[in-house]
Design an enzyme around this catalytic site. Structure first.
Site, PDB file in Angstrom:
ATOM      1  N   CYS A  59     130.758  90.523  82.283  1.00 26.64           N
ATOM      2  CA  CYS A  59     129.864  89.039  82.405  1.00 26.64           C
ATOM      3  C   CYS A  59     131.293  88.328  81.674  1.00 26.64           C
ATOM      4  O   CYS A  59     131.425  88.114  80.925  1.00 26.64           O
ATOM      5  CB  CYS A  59     128.766  88.944  81.271  1.00 26.64           C
ATOM      6  SG  CYS A  59     128.431  87.566  81.199  1.00 26.64           S
ATOM      7  N   TRP A  92     119.437  93.543  78.630  1.00 26.50           N
ATOM      8  CA  TRP A  92     121.065  94.079  78.839  1.00 26.50           C
ATOM      9  C   TRP A  92     120.279  95.548  77.688  1.00 26.50           C
ATOM     10  O   TRP A  92     119.819  94.738  76.736  1.00 26.50           O
ATOM     11  CB  TRP A  92     121.640  92.567  78.298  1.00 26.50           C
ATOM     12  CG  TRP A  92     122.548  92.284  79.184  1.00 26.50           C
ATOM     13  CD1 TRP A  92     121.732  91.246  79.186  1.00 26.50           C
ATOM     14  CD2 TRP A  92     123.557  92.123  80.109  1.00 26.50           C
ATOM     15  NE1 TRP A  92     123.094  90.218  80.024  1.00 26.50           N
ATOM     16  CE2 TRP A  92     123.746  90.828  80.102  1.00 26.50           C
ATOM     17  CE3 TRP A  92     124.921  93.147  80.354  1.00 26.50           C
ATOM     18  CZ2 TRP A  92     124.739  90.251  81.832  1.00 26.50           C
ATOM     19  CZ3 TRP A  92     125.658  93.083  81.371  1.00 26.50           C
ATOM     20  CH2 TRP A  92     125.466  92.001  81.957  1.00 26.50           C
ATOM     21  N   THR A 126     120.278  86.472  77.496  1.00 30.31           N
ATOM     22  CA  THR A 126     121.871  86.094  78.132  1.00 30.31           C
ATOM     23  C   THR A 126     123.186  86.852  76.888  1.00 30.31           C
ATOM     24  O   THR A 126     122.351  87.005  75.809  1.00 30.31           O
ATOM     25  CB  THR A 126     122.426  84.598  78.346  1.00 30.31           C
ATOM     26  OG1 THR A 126     121.860  84.099  77.249  1.00 30.31           O
ATOM     27  CG2 THR A 126     120.991  84.322  79.139  1.00 30.31           C
ATOM     28  N   VAL A 127     123.966  87.019  77.515  1.00 27.64           N
ATOM     29  CA  VAL A 127     125.332  87.023  76.236  1.00 27.64           C
ATOM     30  C   VAL A 127     126.598  85.982  77.672  1.00 27.64           C
ATOM     31  O   VAL A 127     126.472  85.524  78.402  1.00 27.64           O
ATOM     32  CB  VAL A 127     126.113  88.668  77.001  1.00 27.64           C
ATOM     33  CG1 VAL A 127     125.145  89.539  76.569  1.00 27.64           C
ATOM     34  CG2 VAL A 127     125.908  88.900  78.573  1.00 27.64           C
ATOM     35  N   TYR A 190     128.823  81.751  91.986  1.00 28.48           N
ATOM     36  CA  TYR A 190     127.517  82.164  91.967  1.00 28.48           C
ATOM     37  C   TYR A 190     126.361  81.003  93.068  1.00 28.48           C
ATOM     38  O   TYR A 190     126.064  82.079  93.312  1.00 28.48           O
ATOM     39  CB  TYR A 190     127.072  82.150  90.413  1.00 28.48           C
ATOM     40  CG  TYR A 190     127.875  83.008  89.364  1.00 28.48           C
ATOM     41  CD1 TYR A 190     127.039  84.084  89.369  1.00 28.48           C
ATOM     42  CD2 TYR A 190     128.753  83.039  89.033  1.00 28.48           C
ATOM     43  CE1 TYR A 190     127.020  84.944  88.547  1.00 28.48           C
ATOM     44  CE2 TYR A 190     128.875  83.598  87.943  1.00 28.48           C
ATOM     45  CZ  TYR A 190     128.308  84.693  87.841  1.00 28.48           C
ATOM     46  OH  TYR A 190     128.846  85.865  87.261  1.00 28.48           O
TER      47      TYR A 190
END
Length: 336
Positions: A59, A92, A126-127, A190
Site C-alpha cells: 500500500c 487486511w 485501513t493501513v 485512483y
C-alpha cells in the site's frame, strides 16, 4: 490503504467493489484522529515499545510510514507488523506470518484491533494503523498525521544523524507542495483507476498529467521537491512514482506515458530508490499482487502481469549534479 477505497460502501463483492457506475471516485478521508504525543493529550503518550505500526508493503499510504520510521531510526521504538498484499472486503490479514497471526498482537485480521477500539466501527479497515499493544486496540489510522508525528512527537527516539523531514523554515512550502501532490497525483491515479464514467476518467487523467508535467518541470532544476535535502514531500511523492509503471500506467489507465519516459521524474525516482530507507522498503511483487488481485472489478481475471522490467531502478541517475545531499549533515540509516 483500505479494503473499501471509496465512500460508497453499500455494495461489495467478496474482495470489495471500487468503482461506482457513473460517478467519479471520492476518497473517504474520515479517520481515527487520536494522536500519540509527548504530552499524551489524547490519552496516548509517546512511549518506546508500547505501539505497533501495522503497514502493508503493498500500500502506498502505508509505505510512507515504513519509510519515515526507517529514515528516522524508530525501529526499536515502534515495532512493525506487515499484513500480506491481498485482502477481502472485511480486512487486511496477516497471512505472511506463521499461523496467519500477527506475532505481537496475536490477531488474524487488522479488523480485530479496530473492533477493540470500537465494536461498531463503521468505516474501512485501513493501513497504516497504529495499535496500542497494552490493549490491542487501534490508536489511529490517520495516515498523513502519523508520519508528521513520527518527525515531531517522537524526536527523543530518533537515531543519531536522522534527517529533518520537516524543516521549520520550509514547512509552509512543504505543506503547499504536499497538498497538490496528494490531490492531483497520490489520489489522482485512483481517480483515474476507479472512475465510473468516461467523463470522470477523462477529467482525472487530464488533472493527473497536468500535475506530473508541473513536477517534471520543477525537478528538472532541483534535486528534491523542497530544499536541498529529502523531506516529507519526497516520501509522499515517491510511493506513487514507484508504483506508476508496474501498476498505475496499465491497471489504472494512467497511460499517456510511462514514468521512464519523463526524464526528470524518472531520474528523481531512481535517486530516491537508491537512497537508503526508500528502495529497501519496496516490494514490487507485493505491490502488483495487491492491485491486480484485490481490484477484481477492474481486473476480474486476477492475472498479475510479469512485467515491467524493473532493472532500470538501479541504474545511474546523475541527480548529484543538481546539488543537495539526501541527509544534509546527517547520515543514512544502517542497512536493513
Amino acid at each position: 490503504m483500505t479494503n473499501t477505497e471509496q465512500s460508497d460502501t453499500s455494495t461489495h463483492s467478496t474482495k470489495g467493489s471500487y468503482v461506482t457506475d457513473g460517478k467519479e471516485f471520492t476518497r473517504d478521508t474520515q479517520y481515527i484522529e487520536t494522536r500519540i504525543t509527548r504530552d499524551g493529550a489524547d490519552g496516548y503518550p509517546v512511549e518506546a515499545g508500547r505501539y505497533r505500526l501495522i503497514a502493508a508493503r503493498a500500500c502506498p499510504w502505508a509505505n510512507r510510514s515504513i519509510i519515515v520510521r526507517r529514515l528516522l531510526g524508530l525501529e526499536d521504538a515502534i515495532s512493525l507488523g506487515t499484513p500480506g498484499p491481498t485482502h477481502d472486503k472485511r480486512s487486511w490479514t496477516f497471512d505472511l506470518d506463521p499461523d496467519g497471526r500477527d506475532p505481537v498482537l496475536g490477531i488474524e485480521r487488522l479488523q480485530e484491533a479496530f473492533f477493540k477500539r470500537d465494536p461498531d466501527y463503521p468505516r474501512g479497515i485501513t493501513v497504516p494503523a497504529i495499535v496500542d499493544t497494552t490493549t490491542g486496540a487501534v490508536v489511529t489510522n490517520n495516515f498523513p498525521q502519523i508520519t508528521l508525528d513520527f518527525s515531531t512527537e517522537w524526536k527523543d527516539f530518533h537515531r543519531d544523524g536522522a534527517p529533518d523531514l520537516l524543516p521549520e523554515h520550509l514547512r509552509e512550502e512543504i505543506d503547499t507542495v504536499n497538498k497538490r501532490v496528494f490531490t492531483e497525483v497520490n489520489n489522482g491515479v485512483y481517480r483515474c483507476g476507479f472512475a465510473g464514467s468516461q467523463e470522470a476518467y477523462d477529467a482525472a487523467y487530464d488533472r493527473l498529467f497536468t500535475a506530473l508535467d508541473w513536477l517534471e518541470e520543477r525537478l528538472t532544476t532541483q534535486r528534491y521537491l523542497v530544499g536541498e535535502t529529502i523531506t516529507e514531500a519526497d516520501v509522499r511523492l515517491f510511493t506513487t512514482l514507484v508504483r506508476f509503471d508496474p501498476v498505475y500506467h496499465g491497471h489504472f489507465k494512467c497511460n499517456r506515458n510511462k514514468l521512464t519516459e519523463m526524464p526528470a521524474l524518472w531520474g528523481y525516482a531512481r535517486d530516491l530508490f537508491q537512497t537508503p530507507g526508500f528502495g529497501d522498503t519496496v516490494d514490487f511483487e507485493q505491490i502488483k499482487q495487491h492491485y491486480y488481485i484485490v481490484h477484481e472489478d477492474i481486473n476480474p481475471t486476477g492475472i498479475v502481469p510479469k512485467g515491467p522490467d524493473l532493472s532500470g531502478w538501479t541504474t545511474e541517475h546523475g541527480r548529484e549534479a543538481l546539488g543537495g545531499k539526501p541527509f544534509g549533515d546527517g547520515t543514512p540509516p544502517e542497512a536493513p
